[in-house]
Design a protein around this motif. Structure first.
Motif, PDB file in Angstrom:
ATOM      1  N   UNK A 345      79.613   9.118  48.368  1.00  9.96           N
ATOM      2  CA  UNK A 345      79.418   7.926  48.605  1.00  9.96           C
ATOM      3  C   UNK A 345      78.677   7.526  50.215  1.00  9.96           C
ATOM      4  N   UNK A 346      77.331   8.047  50.061  1.00 16.22           N
ATOM      5  CA  UNK A 346      76.629   7.582  51.075  1.00 16.22           C
ATOM      6  C   UNK A 346      75.262   6.980  50.741  1.00 16.22           C
ATOM      7  N   UNK A 347      75.274   6.068  49.475  1.00 17.93           N
ATOM      8  CA  UNK A 347      74.310   5.779  48.858  1.00 17.93           C
ATOM      9  C   UNK A 347      74.673   4.393  48.171  1.00 17.93           C
ATOM     10  N   UNK A 348      75.006   3.357  49.373  1.00 16.65           N
ATOM     11  CA  UNK A 348      75.492   2.006  49.164  1.00 16.65           C
ATOM     12  C   UNK A 348      75.329   1.168  50.186  1.00 16.65           C
ATOM     13  N   UNK A 349      74.137   0.589  50.420  1.00 15.65           N
ATOM     14  CA  UNK A 349      73.902  -0.315  51.565  1.00 15.65           C
ATOM     15  C   UNK A 349      74.923  -1.639  51.597  1.00 15.65           C
ATOM     16  N   UNK A 350      75.620  -1.786  50.698  1.00 18.21           N
ATOM     17  CA  UNK A 350      76.560  -2.933  50.913  1.00 18.21           C
ATOM     18  C   UNK A 350      77.772  -2.386  51.570  1.00 18.21           C
ATOM     19  N   UNK A 351      77.899  -1.025  51.753  1.00 18.36           N
ATOM     20  CA  UNK A 351      79.207  -0.477  52.483  1.00 18.36           C
ATOM     21  C   UNK A 351      78.512   0.446  53.679  1.00 18.36           C
ATOM     22  N   UNK A 352      77.503  -0.169  54.009  1.00 18.54           N
ATOM     23  CA  UNK A 352      77.116   0.339  55.344  1.00 18.54           C
ATOM     24  C   UNK A 352      76.477   2.021  55.247  1.00 18.54           C
ATOM     25  N   UNK A 353      76.018   2.333  54.125  1.00 18.72           N
ATOM     26  CA  UNK A 353      75.622   3.574  54.116  1.00 18.72           C
ATOM     27  C   UNK A 353      73.804   3.180  53.747  1.00 18.72           C
ATOM     28  N   UNK A 354      73.491   4.432  52.928  1.00 19.31           N
ATOM     29  CA  UNK A 354      71.887   4.418  52.884  1.00 19.31           C
ATOM     30  C   UNK A 354      71.711   3.946  51.211  1.00 19.31           C
ATOM     31  N   UNK A 355      70.479   2.962  51.107  1.00 19.18           N
ATOM     32  CA  UNK A 355      70.503   2.287  49.989  1.00 19.18           C
ATOM     33  C   UNK A 355      69.296   3.229  49.175  1.00 19.18           C
ATOM     34  N   UNK A 356      69.251   3.255  47.890  1.00 24.43           N
ATOM     35  CA  UNK A 356      68.463   4.178  47.090  1.00 24.43           C
ATOM     36  C   UNK A 356      66.935   4.127  47.614  1.00 24.43           C
ATOM     37  N   UNK A 357      66.568   2.890  47.835  1.00 26.94           N
ATOM     38  CA  UNK A 357      65.223   2.924  48.253  1.00 26.94           C
ATOM     39  C   UNK A 357      65.082   3.733  49.587  1.00 26.94           C
ATOM     40  N   UNK A 358      66.015   3.730  50.584  1.00 28.66           N
ATOM     41  CA  UNK A 358      65.734   4.428  51.783  1.00 28.66           C
ATOM     42  C   UNK A 358      65.811   6.078  51.542  1.00 28.66           C
ATOM     43  N   UNK A 359      66.758   6.519  50.535  1.00 29.38           N
ATOM     44  CA  UNK A 359      66.960   7.819  50.165  1.00 29.38           C
ATOM     45  C   UNK A 359      65.528   8.390  49.769  1.00 29.38           C
ATOM     46  N   UNK A 360      64.892   7.538  48.856  1.00 31.18           N
ATOM     47  CA  UNK A 360      63.491   7.732  48.201  1.00 31.18           C
ATOM     48  C   UNK A 360      62.528   7.958  49.406  1.00 31.18           C
ATOM     49  N   UNK A 361      62.567   7.124  50.345  1.00 33.95           N
ATOM     50  CA  UNK A 361      61.631   7.230  51.528  1.00 33.95           C
ATOM     51  C   UNK A 361      61.911   8.547  52.404  1.00 33.95           C
TER      52      UNK A 361
END
Length: 510
Positions: A345-361
């Motif tokens: 649960x750290x892969x959800x920008x709408x809930x204040x965590x990381x977006x998938x795009x940020x994780x890829x970068x």
């Protein structure tokens, strides 16, 4: 009696001339550059500029916009494209026919049962030719419309600079790439997960089919707009369950997301609700900082998000696609990390965590900063292929022009996953450093207001903004760091993917 008949005949002739003259004036006023009635107002080919966006020669008067409002209410009469007729790329041409209402001067028997406003749509020439589309829209100058291009009467965003037609690119088939060998258990688990969950070509074609249909529909509202498939569906890092992301391009300059984009999406949302309810379900307008329309494709059961004029999203889609196929360890590593982050649960920008795009970068940055790098900086190595000024219709060519990267680093997937977790758990300085894929290294944080008091700083490769700005609470930041540390320690001890990500559940979820 004879006198009354002559007067009636004379009146009918006057009325017929008046009607024909009005019809000609309306169409010529809406298409002043068109020599053929019904042709859209595209600049002739020999007058078009080389730039992707050109200045449209036409501005619409208030009365013309009122006429367009009438057309908008009856736009369904001009649609003759069914799902079964759509094809992609360089397959067979798409044949469509005009509505039965416009085949000839006589009314068909079926027309008697049409609603009143449907019968009123008989204001243009009866001699309509069937429409043949040889490539996906935007359409060439030879396209004939049964209803003129449309704009809304009450408010028209400033879409003076529009997208001219250009040759449709065929489907982007990924280059042949052999998966890395897996000699240890952890690497085998990563490959097993990747092969089970990676997006298939059939998944991509379903999304492209929906994009094709929606582009045709949206062009009833904005004739020279263009709809792009972006994000994980096309950048090489998608899974079987990935949503589709769509970007509607209406003009060259950035649009005001609070006013223009919101209004454009309001029209699109209304069109989806009223004209496409049999194909689309649950269309929802999300009035966020960057507004989107969320909806579901009933036929293929795919969720979509549609935004307006996020040009940088188109550019970074093809940059990431090039990285994805540059080295055969990149895609499996990214997929397992996205699955891991989602599970914790750290892969959800709408809930204040990381977006998938940020994780890829973050993954790309790690692979660039190894003592023996696995990836280079594509933007520094091939600046002409990834320039922010490159025309949009050419950005898809970059993945085809870049050769594979030959790294001397022979680390297996298991070691790379462990190294990724360790790097962000113990080595990266979150307080003073910024992740930069463009520079292929960690760089000092800028002093700008966008970067102050931010817990995670990840530079967007094209516009330089912070892709991790959603992480604005210390509690969420601490949760992210804690998960990196705990997962690294567990995986280091057990060398089993199940210790940090239940493999069977992840495969079932896809």
């Amino acid at each position: 009696m004879s006198s009354s008949y002559n007067n009636l005949t004379f009146s009918f002739k006057i009325y017929s001339r008046w009607k024909n003259t009005c019809s000609l004036l309306v169409n010529k006023s809406m298409f002043p550059n068109s020599s053929i009635l019904g042709r859209p107002p595209f600049t002739p080919n020999h007058q078009q500029h080389n730039n992707f966006f050109t200045l449209s020669p036409t501005l619409y008067s208030h009365q013309q916009l009122i006429d367009a409002q009438f057309n908008f209410q009856n736009a369904d009469l001009s649609r003759a494209v069914s799902l079964q007729q759509l094809t992609y790329g360089n397959v067979s041409p798409i044949q469509t026919s005009t509505s039965p209402l416009f085949r000839g001067r006589k009314r068909l028997s079926d027309e008697k049962n049409l609603p009143f406003d449907g019968k009123r749509q008989r204001f243009h020439s009866p001699h309509q030719e069937p429409t043949v589309v040889n490539q996906i829209v935007p359409l060439s100058g030879e396209r004939r419309y049964s209803v003129p291009p449309l704009f809304h009467a009450h408010y028209v965003p400033d879409i003076v600079r529009c997208v001219p037609p250009f040759q449709e690119i065929s489907f982007l088939e990924p280059r042949e790439i052999t998966l890395p060998e897996a000699k240890d258990k952890l690497s085998q688990q990563i490959l097993e997960l990747f092969e089970a969950c990676q997006q298939q070509v059939s998944d991509l074609k379903k999304k492209e089919l929906c994009r094709t249909l929606l582009q045709r529909e949206i062009q009833l509202l904005f004739p020279q707009s263009r709809l792009f498939l972006v994000g994980s569906s096309l950048n090489g890092f998608g899974t079987r369950s990935s949503d589709g992301d769509l970007c509607l391009v209406v003009k060259e300059e950035p649009v005001n997301q609070k006013t223009e984009a919101r209004h454009i999406l309001t029209l699109v949302h209304k069109h989806f609700c009223t004209r496409l309810s049999g194909y689309i379900e649950r269309p929802q307008l999300i009035r966020a900082k960057v507004p989107i329309v969320k909806f579901r494709d009933k036929v293929n059961c795919v969720e979509f998000d549609l935004n307006v004029n996020n040009i940088v999203g188109i550019r970074n889609t093809f940059l990431l696609r090039t990285y994805a196929y540059l080295e055969n360890r990149v895609r499996p590593l990214v997929l397992v990390i996205k699955k891991w982050a989602s599970h914790h649960e750290i892969n959800d920008a709408s809930r204040g965590t990381l977006s998938s795009y940020s994780l890829v970068l973050m993954v790309l940055h790690y692979l660039q900063t190894l003592p023996e790098p696995i990836l280079p900086s594509l933007q520094k190595t091939y600046p002409e292929s990834f320039s922010p000024a490159i025309q949009l219709q050419l950005v898809h060519q970059a993945p085809c022009n870049i050769p594979p990267y030959l790294s001397k680093n022979e680390s297996n997937l298991g070691d790379l996953l462990l190294g990724f977790l360790k790097y962000y758990a113990t080595e990266f300085d979150w307080d003073s450093q910024m992740i930069s894929v463009h520079e292929a290294k960690a760089i000092p944080r800028p002093d700008g207001i966008e970067w102050r008091n931010k817990y995670i700083c990840i530079e967007e490769p094209f516009d330089g903004k912070n892709t991790a700005r959603a992480v604005h609470e210390k509690q969420k930041f601490d949760m992210i760091k804690d998960q990196f540390l705990k997962s690294w320690q567990r995986l280091q001890n057990k060398r089993d993917l199940n210790s940090i990500l239940p493999l069977r559940a992840a495969i079932l979820k896809r």
